[in-house]
Design an enzyme around this catalytic site. Structure first.
Site, mmCIF file in Angstrom:
data_model
loop_
_atom_site.group_PDB
_atom_site.id
_atom_site.type_symbol
_atom_site.label_atom_id
_atom_site.label_comp_id
_atom_site.label_asym_id
_atom_site.label_seq_id
_atom_site.Cartn_x
_atom_site.Cartn_y
_atom_site.Cartn_z
ATOM 1 N N ARG A 1 -28.242 38.407 70.223
ATOM 2 C CA ARG A 1 -27.100 37.954 69.417
ATOM 3 C C ARG A 1 -25.967 38.976 69.491
ATOM 4 O O ARG A 1 -24.795 38.633 69.409
ATOM 5 C CB ARG A 1 -27.532 37.703 67.959
ATOM 6 C CG ARG A 1 -26.368 37.419 67.024
ATOM 7 C CD ARG A 1 -26.780 36.702 65.736
ATOM 8 N NE ARG A 1 -27.935 37.301 65.092
ATOM 9 C CZ ARG A 1 -27.904 38.419 64.343
ATOM 10 N NH1 ARG A 1 -26.774 39.058 64.146
ATOM 11 N NH2 ARG A 1 -29.009 38.867 63.786
ATOM 12 N N TYR B 1 -4.729 20.775 69.249
ATOM 13 C CA TYR B 1 -5.953 20.019 69.510
ATOM 14 C C TYR B 1 -6.452 19.502 68.147
ATOM 15 O O TYR B 1 -6.497 20.277 67.179
ATOM 16 C CB TYR B 1 -6.975 20.959 70.170
ATOM 17 C CG TYR B 1 -8.346 20.375 70.356
ATOM 18 C CD1 TYR B 1 -8.588 19.426 71.333
ATOM 19 C CD2 TYR B 1 -9.403 20.784 69.548
ATOM 20 C CE1 TYR B 1 -9.852 18.891 71.515
ATOM 21 C CE2 TYR B 1 -10.677 20.258 69.720
ATOM 22 C CZ TYR B 1 -10.889 19.314 70.701
ATOM 23 O OH TYR B 1 -12.147 18.792 70.878
ATOM 24 N N ASP C 1 -4.556 29.437 72.879
ATOM 25 C CA ASP C 1 -5.643 28.592 73.405
ATOM 26 C C ASP C 1 -5.205 28.167 74.807
ATOM 27 O O ASP C 1 -4.280 27.376 74.967
ATOM 28 C CB ASP C 1 -5.829 27.375 72.481
ATOM 29 C CG ASP C 1 -6.954 26.442 72.946
ATOM 30 O OD1 ASP C 1 -7.256 26.437 74.162
ATOM 31 O OD2 ASP C 1 -7.504 25.716 72.106
ATOM 32 N N LYS D 1 -14.466 22.633 79.051
ATOM 33 C CA LYS D 1 -13.509 21.870 79.855
ATOM 34 C C LYS D 1 -13.447 22.436 81.281
ATOM 35 O O LYS D 1 -14.467 22.492 81.941
ATOM 36 C CB LYS D 1 -12.151 21.871 79.150
ATOM 37 C CG LYS D 1 -12.230 21.588 77.651
ATOM 38 C CD LYS D 1 -12.710 20.174 77.322
ATOM 39 C CE LYS D 1 -13.057 19.997 75.849
ATOM 40 N NZ LYS D 1 -12.023 20.367 74.905
HETATM 41 C C1 LIG Z 1 -11.994 20.812 73.574
HETATM 42 C C2 LIG Z 1 -10.986 21.745 73.061
HETATM 43 C C3 LIG Z 1 -11.287 22.643 72.015
HETATM 44 C C4 LIG Z 1 -12.649 22.650 71.340
HETATM 45 O O1 LIG Z 1 -13.650 23.049 72.221
HETATM 46 P P1 LIG Z 1 -15.215 22.613 72.095
HETATM 47 O O2 LIG Z 1 -15.836 23.279 73.256
HETATM 48 O O3 LIG Z 1 -15.264 21.123 72.133
HETATM 49 O O4 LIG Z 1 -15.685 23.144 70.790
HETATM 50 C C5 LIG Z 1 -10.307 23.511 71.604
HETATM 51 N N1 LIG Z 1 -9.076 23.506 72.158
HETATM 52 C C6 LIG Z 1 -8.742 22.650 73.153
HETATM 53 C C7 LIG Z 1 -7.370 22.703 73.732
HETATM 54 C C8 LIG Z 1 -9.679 21.745 73.639
HETATM 55 O O5 LIG Z 1 -9.339 20.893 74.621
#
Ligand SMILES: *Cc1c(COP(=O)(O)O)cnc(C)c1O
Length: 402
Positions: free
Chosen positions: A59, A117, A191, A216
């Protein structure tokens, strides 16, 4: 096993195998171990006194997870001489939660955009705000407004940014926001999920922290859920991000880490082809008589074209468009697509479509949706790696009956 004389079945079953390695594996091996052992107690004492450092417990840190985080960190600063530190988390959402709660507490403030998002907006409103953290949603292209908000009292402040935004692909000036943040002692968190470090490197433009949902493009094959937090400053990383991660336990795991690195072997190639295909589909759609408008940052008439060209090396995989029809016409068009899948994700090898008004942005107030350009007929596309002629032909057939 230390003692070769111990040969009873119970003991053989219960003890770990001591691996014999004559040669190095060519690919990264996976370290499935929750704990790490020491030859001497003094080694254990030293390891615990110097955290993070030697591995003690997964962890806190694990060789597989750390190697993969280091690879993503290296990409985020590729071509520069600055350094970056990173850790993998269980999801993109936990990466966001970790970064925000590690830096802020009661009375502090987040300045951000309304077009985040969907999950992030919900996290901020339902989990972060009740912890006594103030949320300010403003248009981040209006730098005067951003500066006015930054002048407010709270000691700890974050500008939380997503560029390009979802699903209208509006871009915000990372460098300008980083300069403002640093002048007012605020952190800039970006992000970078939509671009990946192949297309956009916010740390090099002045951001303090970069986040990704590795679910993604970074993993890119739709078979793993994960996130990553990347930090420029070592002390901030160790004392805030790592400390909080190890206490709230939002760490990744060796298997997902391995899946992420496997996907990343082709990240550069994928982002190039994603962007090429998306640009060609965007051009095709914008010249189609039945399409009213297309959002793609590298189309010269997109409102963010100048900013996009300045901070992105390619347009990325994401676009959105609207056909000249009513909502039910758009829905029928989506149903006619054969190659493109209706799926609430993005960044995979196959083309995916989503209808924001009835899915990702369902919970957003309809008035606010309209203000953000998320009309009821808008369709978002994550353009995949298929042959461009096949992708175009799929949309062409679907649009014929509109
Ligand atoms: C999918 C996504 C998230 C969240 O990610 P998860 O892996 O589904 O928790 C956050 N920001 C953006 C821009 C995303 O496309």
């Amino acid at each position: 096993m230390k003692d070769k004389a111990i040969k009873r079945a119970e003991t053989i079953c219960a003890q770990a195998i001591k691996e014999k390695k004559n040669t190095q594996p060519h690919q990264m091996s996976v370290c499935f171990s929750s704990a790490f052992r020491f030859d001497q107690l003094s080694d254990s004492i030293k390891a615990f006194e110097n955290q993070p450092g030697t591995h003690v417990y997964s962890r806190y840190g694990n060789p597989t997870m750390e190697s993969v985080a280091a690879k993503i960190a290296a990409l985020e600063i590729a071509g520069s001489d600055i350094s970056a530190h990173g850790l993998l988390t269980s999801s993109g959402m936990s990466a966001i939660y970790l970064a925000v709660t590690a830096l802020l507490g009661k009375g502090d403030m987040i300045i951000t955009q309304a077009n985040l998002y969907g999950g992030t907006t919900e996290l901020f409103n339902k989990v972060i705000q009740p912890q006594g953290i103030k949320l300010v949603y403003i248009d981040l292209s209006n730098l005067e407004k951003v500066e006015k908000s930054l002048r407010q009292k709270p000691l700890h402040k974050i500008i939380y940014l997503e560029t390009p935004s979802n699903p209208t692909l509006h871009c915000y000036d990372i460098q300008a926001l980083a300069e403002l943040a640093s002048r007012y002692h605020a952190f800039l968190i970006v992000d970078n999920t939509f671009c990946t470090p192949i297309i956009q490197q916010p740390l090099l433009l002045g951001a303090d922290i970069v986040l990704h949902s590795t679910t993604k493009f970074i993993h890119g094959h739709g078979a793993s859920t994960g996130g990553v937090v990347l930090v420029k400053e070592k002390t901030l990383f160790h004392q805030k991000i790592w400390q909080t991660m190890k206490l709230i336990g939002v760490n990744s795991n060796p298997m997902d880490a391995w899946m992420i690195q496997l996907g990343m072997m082709t990240l550069h190639l994928r982002m190039e082809r994603h962007s090429e295909n998306a640009f060609l589909l965007a051009k095709y759609l914008s010249s189609h008589p039945k399409v009213s408008h297309v959002n793609y940052p590298f189309l010269s008439y997109h409102p963010s074209f100048e900013i996009a060209k300045k901070q992105m090396s390619a347009g990325g995989a994401m676009l959105s468009f609207e056909a000249k029809t009513d909502v039910s016409g758009s829905k029928k068009m989506i149903d006619r697509l054969r190659l493109a899948a209706i799926a609430p994700s993005l960044g995979e090898t196959g083309t995916m479509v989503l209808h924001p008004a009835t899915s990702s942005h369902l919970k957003v107030d309809p008035e606010l949706r309209k203000k953000e350009g998320i009309t009821d007929g808008l369709i978002r596309v994550s353009v995949g790696l298929e042959h461009i002629d096949d992708i175009i032909s799929d949309f062409d057939t679907a649009l014929k009956k509109v």
